[in-house]
Each structure stands twice: as C-alpha cells, then as structure tokens.
Design a protein around this motif. Structure first.
Motif, PDB file in Angstrom:
ATOM      1  N   PRO A  95      39.310   6.664   4.002  1.00  0.00           N
ATOM      2  CA  PRO A  95      38.838   5.392   3.435  1.00  0.00           C
ATOM      3  C   PRO A  95      39.807   4.237   3.632  1.00  0.00           C
ATOM      4  O   PRO A  95      39.395   3.074   3.700  1.00  0.00           O
ATOM      5  CB  PRO A  95      38.654   5.713   1.947  1.00  0.00           C
ATOM      6  N   THR A  96      41.111   4.535   3.741  1.00  0.00           N
ATOM      7  CA  THR A  96      42.091   3.457   3.858  1.00  0.00           C
ATOM      8  C   THR A  96      42.137   2.847   5.256  1.00  0.00           C
ATOM      9  O   THR A  96      42.925   1.938   5.497  1.00  0.00           O
ATOM     10  CB  THR A  96      43.491   3.980   3.488  1.00  0.00           C
ATOM     11  N   THR A  97      41.313   3.321   6.189  1.00  0.00           N
ATOM     12  CA  THR A  97      41.182   2.636   7.469  1.00  0.00           C
ATOM     13  C   THR A  97      40.181   1.487   7.382  1.00  0.00           C
ATOM     14  O   THR A  97      39.990   0.766   8.364  1.00  0.00           O
ATOM     15  CB  THR A  97      40.739   3.610   8.574  1.00  0.00           C
ATOM     16  N   GLN A  98      39.543   1.339   6.231  1.00  0.00           N
ATOM     17  CA  GLN A  98      38.601   0.231   6.018  1.00  0.00           C
ATOM     18  C   GLN A  98      39.342  -0.936   5.375  1.00  0.00           C
ATOM     19  O   GLN A  98      39.902  -0.807   4.287  1.00  0.00           O
ATOM     20  CB  GLN A  98      37.452   0.679   5.109  1.00  0.00           C
ATOM     21  N   LEU A  99      39.333  -2.073   6.049  1.00  0.00           N
ATOM     22  CA  LEU A  99      40.033  -3.248   5.533  1.00  0.00           C
ATOM     23  C   LEU A  99      39.434  -3.718   4.210  1.00  0.00           C
ATOM     24  O   LEU A  99      40.157  -4.213   3.341  1.00  0.00           O
ATOM     25  CB  LEU A  99      39.986  -4.377   6.568  1.00  0.00           C
ATOM     26  N   SER A 100      38.131  -3.544   4.055  1.00  0.00           N
ATOM     27  CA  SER A 100      37.489  -3.985   2.817  1.00  0.00           C
ATOM     28  C   SER A 100      38.036  -3.238   1.611  1.00  0.00           C
ATOM     29  O   SER A 100      38.264  -3.830   0.546  1.00  0.00           O
ATOM     30  CB  SER A 100      35.975  -3.789   2.926  1.00  0.00           C
ATOM     31  N   MET A 101      38.266  -1.931   1.766  1.00  0.00           N
ATOM     32  CA  MET A 101      38.797  -1.160   0.644  1.00  0.00           C
ATOM     33  C   MET A 101      40.246  -1.547   0.341  1.00  0.00           C
ATOM     34  O   MET A 101      40.632  -1.726  -0.831  1.00  0.00           O
ATOM     35  CB  MET A 101      38.716   0.329   0.953  1.00  0.00           C
ATOM     36  N   ASN A 102      41.054  -1.703   1.384  1.00  0.00           N
ATOM     37  CA  ASN A 102      42.454  -2.053   1.157  1.00  0.00           C
ATOM     38  C   ASN A 102      42.592  -3.439   0.537  1.00  0.00           C
ATOM     39  O   ASN A 102      43.450  -3.657  -0.328  1.00  0.00           O
ATOM     40  CB  ASN A 102      43.219  -1.989   2.482  1.00  0.00           C
ATOM     41  N   MET A 103      41.745  -4.374   0.969  1.00  0.00           N
ATOM     42  CA  MET A 103      41.781  -5.691   0.354  1.00  0.00           C
ATOM     43  C   MET A 103      41.273  -5.629  -1.084  1.00  0.00           C
ATOM     44  O   MET A 103      41.733  -6.381  -1.950  1.00  0.00           O
ATOM     45  CB  MET A 103      40.927  -6.665   1.165  1.00  0.00           C
TER      46      MET A 103
END
Length: 227
Positions: A95-103
């Motif tokens: 999941p942490t390869t998704q920029l939306s989740m990290n932001m």
C-alpha cells in the motif's frame, strides 16, 4: 511488457472489494497479543523491549509536551515497517507504493504539528519563517522561501516513501525478468543476475525498514520544532 511492470502498483480488487483494505488491516494479526500475566513469553518480551527502546530513542530529543505522541509515532513506525516488509513477498500488494496513501498519512500529521505550534507558541513558530539578523531587503524573499519550504514538507514525506519503494520494486522486477530471459540463452549470466537479485532483495528489506524509520523521525523533528 513495459506496461506490465507497473501492474504491481495498481490497487487490486476482488468482487468489488478493494484488497488494499485487507493489506492495511491483516498485518496486525501477525503481532502477538500482549498478555495479562506477570511473566510473558520470549517473543512478547523481545517485542516489548524493542518497542520500548525505539520509543525512548525517538522521544529523547523532544520536549515533555511532545511525549504525548509516543503511542502514535510508535504505532505508525510498526505499521509502516510491517506493510513495507510484507510487500516484498510474492503475490502481495504494497500500500505504501501509493502516493495517495502516503500523503494521507503525511499531511494530517504534519498539519497537526503546525497547529500545535501555532496554538502553544505562535511567536516561536512564526519565528522560523524569518532568521534573526536578516537584512531588511531580504525579509520578503526569505519569508516566501521559508513558507514554501514549510508547505513542501508533507509532499517530501509522501514522495520520499513512495519513490524509494516504487523504484526498489521496479528494479527487482526488471532484474528478475532479465534472469528468466537469460536462463536458456546464457545460464552463467542468469546465475550471476540471480545472485544480484538476492542481494538487491536484502537491500530492499533494509530500505523498507529505513524508510519507515525516516518517515517517523522527520515527523518527530517537525514536532520538536513546534512543542
């Protein structure tokens, strides 16, 4: 073939249910549940000792007011390390390869540190925008630059985590594809490529842990400035 390299970063769904939710919730099952006994087993003792040592080192430079964030920062650290490490397994999704989740993680936490600083010590927080002894002509320029750098912080947090994990996963897939293609043509080169893949996998394990630590460490530094 080039497009298929990026399929691993797409959020998968099954029967209309996003599997990203399972990837975020299921890793917590892997951790042993704390017991109410006086003496725990070795695994629980090791887990509690590691978490305690990490929390102590993380909060050492932070003032007393920032120690309220101990549970949040430690939980975030364990969460990021777990999903980063599980994402290295075959047929899994990171999941942490998704920029939306990290932001989604970086922006609220960064904003909370800014709000705490503005509420508790507004003069000190606004003082970061203008260094002491600045010439009058440079004051407007420095205020604009420092304001931009302040608002870039959450973007840097999210992009750093996303870019490091995405680049590592892509490189691993490229080298694995090269090893499979070279195996019938040049077995010796394929074996050397496979050895390189094993070393890169070990490096990615270290990167997954280090990037989670850096994410939480930078948040703690932002908190230290505003507490």
């Amino acid at each position: 073939m080039t497009l298929s390299f990026f399929d691993q970063f797409m959020s998968p769904t099954m029967l209309g249910v996003p599997l990203m939710a399972l990837a975020l919730l299921l890793p917590w099952i892997l951790f042993p549940t704390p017991s109410t006994r006086w003496l725990n087993n070795r695994l629980l003792t090791l887990q509690n000792s590691t978490i305690g040592q990490y929390t102590q080192q993380l909060l050492l430079p932070i003032n007393q007011g920032g120690h309220k964030w101990a549970t949040l920062l430690t939980s975030l650290m364990i969460f990021l390390i777990t999903i980063n490490m599980l994402g290295l397994l075959p047929y899994t999704f990171t999941p942490t390869t998704q920029l939306s989740m990290n932001m989604g993680l970086a922006v609220p936490l960064w904003l909370a540190t800014v709000i705490i600083g503005m509420r508790n010590q507004p003069t000190h927080s606004l003082g970061h925008l203008l260094p002491e002894g600045t010439p009058p002509l440079l004051i407007p320029v420095l205020i604009i630059i420092e304001t931009i750098s302040l608002f870039i912080r959450p973007l840097a947090l999210g992009v750093r985590l996303t870019a490091n994990l995405t680049a590592g996963h892509l490189l691993m897939q490229l080298i694995a594809t090269a090893a499979f293609v070279l195996l019938p043509l040049m077995p010796t080169v394929a074996i050397l490529t496979s050895i390189l893949l094993v070393l890169l996998t070990l490096l990615e394990i270290a990167v997954a842990m280090i990037q989670a630590y850096v994410f939480v460490l930078l948040l703690s530094l932002y908190l230290q400035e505003n507490v």
